[in-house]
Design a protein around this motif. Structure first.
Motif, PDB file in Angstrom:
ATOM      1  N   SER A   1       0.790  -1.358  -0.080  1.00  0.00           N
ATOM      2  CA  SER A   1      -0.018   0.046  -0.073  1.00  0.00           C
ATOM      3  C   SER A   1       0.782   1.210  -0.131  1.00  0.00           C
ATOM      4  O   SER A   1       0.432   2.336  -0.264  1.00  0.00           O
ATOM      5  CB  SER A   1      -1.089   0.042   1.120  1.00  0.00           C
ATOM      6  N   LEU A   2       2.021   0.928   0.308  1.00  0.00           N
ATOM      7  CA  LEU A   2       3.215   2.253   0.435  1.00  0.00           C
ATOM      8  C   LEU A   2       3.792   2.316  -0.883  1.00  0.00           C
ATOM      9  O   LEU A   2       4.063   3.399  -1.312  1.00  0.00           O
ATOM     10  CB  LEU A   2       4.211   2.110   1.543  1.00  0.00           C
ATOM     11  N   ILE A   3       4.066   1.082  -1.586  1.00  0.00           N
ATOM     12  CA  ILE A   3       5.154   1.314  -2.820  1.00  0.00           C
ATOM     13  C   ILE A   3       4.122   0.886  -3.904  1.00  0.00           C
ATOM     14  O   ILE A   3       4.882   1.056  -4.967  1.00  0.00           O
ATOM     15  CB  ILE A   3       6.448   0.443  -2.487  1.00  0.00           C
ATOM     16  N   GLY A   4       2.965   0.371  -3.786  1.00  0.00           N
ATOM     17  CA  GLY A   4       2.363  -0.097  -4.992  1.00  0.00           C
ATOM     18  C   GLY A   4       2.484  -1.860  -5.117  1.00  0.00           C
ATOM     19  O   GLY A   4       3.475  -2.261  -4.736  1.00  0.00           O
ATOM     20  N   GLU A   5       1.536  -2.449  -5.361  1.00  0.00           N
ATOM     21  CA  GLU A   5       1.338  -3.893  -5.522  1.00  0.00           C
ATOM     22  C   GLU A   5       2.234  -4.364  -6.515  1.00  0.00           C
ATOM     23  O   GLU A   5       2.771  -5.430  -6.383  1.00  0.00           O
ATOM     24  CB  GLU A   5       0.031  -4.130  -5.714  1.00  0.00           C
ATOM     25  N   ASP A   6       2.265  -3.844  -7.801  1.00  0.00           N
ATOM     26  CA  ASP A   6       2.835  -4.353  -8.863  1.00  0.00           C
ATOM     27  C   ASP A   6       4.551  -4.240  -8.523  1.00  0.00           C
ATOM     28  O   ASP A   6       5.248  -5.118  -8.770  1.00  0.00           O
ATOM     29  CB  ASP A   6       2.522  -3.767 -10.249  1.00  0.00           C
ATOM     30  N   PHE A   7       4.975  -3.071  -7.951  1.00  0.00           N
ATOM     31  CA  PHE A   7       6.128  -2.810  -7.791  1.00  0.00           C
ATOM     32  C   PHE A   7       6.586  -3.705  -6.678  1.00  0.00           C
ATOM     33  O   PHE A   7       7.786  -4.271  -6.452  1.00  0.00           O
ATOM     34  CB  PHE A   7       6.419  -1.541  -7.372  1.00  0.00           C
ATOM     35  N   ALA A   8       5.845  -4.162  -5.593  1.00  0.00           N
ATOM     36  CA  ALA A   8       6.022  -4.805  -4.550  1.00  0.00           C
ATOM     37  C   ALA A   8       6.330  -6.300  -4.948  1.00  0.00           C
ATOM     38  O   ALA A   8       7.301  -7.280  -4.552  1.00  0.00           O
ATOM     39  CB  ALA A   8       4.887  -5.071  -3.598  1.00  0.00           C
ATOM     40  N   GLN A   9       5.495  -6.749  -5.630  1.00  0.00           N
ATOM     41  CA  GLN A   9       5.709  -8.079  -6.413  1.00  0.00           C
ATOM     42  C   GLN A   9       7.220  -8.114  -7.233  1.00  0.00           C
ATOM     43  O   GLN A   9       7.785  -9.323  -7.200  1.00  0.00           O
ATOM     44  CB  GLN A   9       4.390  -8.578  -7.616  1.00  0.00           C
ATOM     45  N   GLN A  10       7.584  -7.348  -8.051  1.00  0.00           N
ATOM     46  CA  GLN A  10       8.724  -7.197  -8.794  1.00  0.00           C
ATOM     47  C   GLN A  10       9.734  -7.322  -7.631  1.00  0.00           C
ATOM     48  O   GLN A  10      10.778  -7.940  -7.837  1.00  0.00           O
ATOM     49  CB  GLN A  10       8.898  -5.922  -9.537  1.00  0.00           C
ATOM     50  N   MET A  11       9.618  -6.615  -6.369  1.00  0.00           N
ATOM     51  CA  MET A  11      10.843  -6.560  -5.627  1.00  0.00           C
ATOM     52  C   MET A  11      10.704  -8.097  -4.962  1.00  0.00           C
ATOM     53  O   MET A  11      12.024  -8.372  -4.583  1.00  0.00           O
ATOM     54  CB  MET A  11      10.468  -5.507  -4.584  1.00  0.00           C
TER      55      MET A  11
END
Length: 468
Positions: free
Chosen positions: A88-98
């Protein structure tokens, strides 16, 4: 002593911050401060003596390099839907990439390449259908299982890598305070018995994990670090025979079920499922004994254990959720004379305590052999207990036999999450030079998401170095 970056806590968030800075070619001086021991010096005496001896000055299970991760079941959740609120802080798609990126780092240091919970789509659909009919949500999250013994080896490899590449680690030192100059953080004060050190740093990172939640809560109040009351989870560790969980174990390995049972509609969820695993004890500060679960790669039991947690979010005027959960744990410990308590589910429904003789005659034999048979309902808050009972009954519709009369419930299982630290997407707090990561920040829960937060912090610091 002066450093560019000082990290308090050598759990996943802290060590992955340092790892990513090294991966990006940093020239900065990095120090990690850890109150526990190096991973190769961590050992729990219970393996030899058969019972918890309440190690001092800290529990080797929860404290030391890699934090509780070294002796946990070692599960890496590979979906952004699991592990806290960082997406919720960094974005769901970016969280999955990370997550995908961080997972590759674990593989480089020896993680098992096998991913549990993939395939079996028709079987998963059937489990999900039964969950929906029971009013529950199924989160089928792929899992990379390190295993308790393998996690120890993996984190030892990371420890050696950090030391060999110039990261300083001070073991046996505890952070006493944060050095402040107005609204700016200048570093930390640390102690080791009678030895006191002052560490000055451009960036101070607090990554003390769940064990440091109450300490960070006090520092937030002392130094006006912006935060808001966080969630605490109060629950039990449920243990059943492997035969009961056989289908779920084979299809999903770890089933994550979420419900909001009547009448209170608190969030209740399963967490940390251990097929063929062992229930374990962990000791926190102030001699608080809590229950957990481990799953080894090679050593297996006849049982599966899983946590059932009820989430509590308090509102004004109450602002001490961690203290509340600790009181629940202390009361349970008092009834168990300092030990974990265990009770059969059928005895709870009958309104009676469980006796040792009854346990010895049951199909489900406790894997935590020094747990004390008793009545956990004498200490568990009514609201949490009703939620847990109704949730277990609902899960029985998904996993027949889960609500068997012989099902074992261990208490207390408590998850302390720090009051959530208010930060921007670069993990800057309202105090210049101060950052909070991992479970101690209130934004993550578990190994993978804490590691992801560390990777992102390391990347941001390294990029700032290059742009300076």
């Amino acid at each position: 002593m002066e450093y560019n970056v000082v990290i308090i806590g050598a759990g996943p968030a802290g060590i992955f911050t340092a790892l990513e800075m090294l991966n990006m070619g940093t020239k900065q001086k990095i120090l990690i401060v850890e109150k526990g021991a190096a991973i190769e010096k961590r050992a729990c005496p219970k393996a030899k003596v058969g019972h918890c001896v309440n190690c001092k000055p800290y529990c080797h299970i929860t404290t030391g390099f890699s934090g509780a991760g070294a002796f946990s079941d070692g599960k890496l959740s590979l979906s952004y839907e699991v592990g806290g609120d960082l997406p919720s802080l960094i974005g769901e798609d970016f969280a999955q990439q990370m997550i995908d990126y961080t997972d590759k780092i674990y593989l480089q240091f020896g993680a098992d390449e096998k991913i549990e919970g993939l395939g079996n789509n028709n079987a998963v659909k059937d489990i999900r259908k039964r969950a929906i009919e029971a009013g529950l949500k199924l989160v089928d999250c792929p899992i990379r299982h390190l295993g308790t013994e393998k996690a120890h080896d993996l984190y030892y490899a990371i420890e050696k890598y950090l030391l060999e590449h110039g990261v300083d680690i001070m073991f046996g030192y505890e952070c006493d305070d944060i050095i402040m100059d107005g609204d700016k953080c200048l570093g930390v004060c640390i102690t080791n018995g009678s030895s006191n050190e002052e560490i000055r740093a451009d960036h101070t990172i607090i990554a003390t994990g769940r064990r440091g939640a109450d300490w960070l809560e006090a520092k937030c109040a002392q130094h006006n670090i912006a935060h808001q009351p966080g969630t605490v989870d109060i629950g039990v560790r449920v243990e059943v025979r492997n035969e009961v969980m056989e289908t779920v174990n084979e299809v999903l390995y770890e089933s994550k079920l979420i419900g909001y049972p009547l009448p209170f509609k608190n969030k209740v969820r399963t967490f940390c499922q251990n097929p063929g695993g062992f229930v374990s004890q962990e000791n926190y500060d102030n001699d608080l004994a809590v229950v957990n679960g481990h799953s080894y790669k090679e050593m297996k039991s006849n049982n599966t254990n899983v946590s059932v947690l009820c989430s509590h979010n308090f509102r004004d005027p109450f602002n001490q959720p961690i203290a509340y959960a600790q009181k629940v744990g202390e009361l349970t410990n008092m009834l168990g004379a300092g030990h974990i308590m265990v009770q059969r589910f059928g005895d709870i429904l009958d309104g009676k305590r469980t006796w040792p003789k009854e346990l010895s005659q049951s199909n489900v034999r406790p894997t935590l052999v020094d747990a004390v048979a008793g009545d956990i309902t004498a200490a568990m808050p009514y609201r949490a207990m009703v939620n847990i009972i109704n949730f277990i009954k609902a899960v029985d519709n998904v996993v027949p036999g889960f609500a068997s009369r012989e099902t074992l419930l261990y208490s207390p299982e408590l998850k302390f999450y720090s009051n959530r630290i208010k930060m921007d997407q670069d993990f800057n707090t309202n105090v210049e030079g101060l950052h909070c990561l991992g479970d101690s920040s209130g934004w993550t829960r578990g190994l993978m998401m804490a590691s992801v937060m560390g990777v992102l912090m390391g990347r941001k610091l390294a990029e700032k170095e290059k742009n300076a």
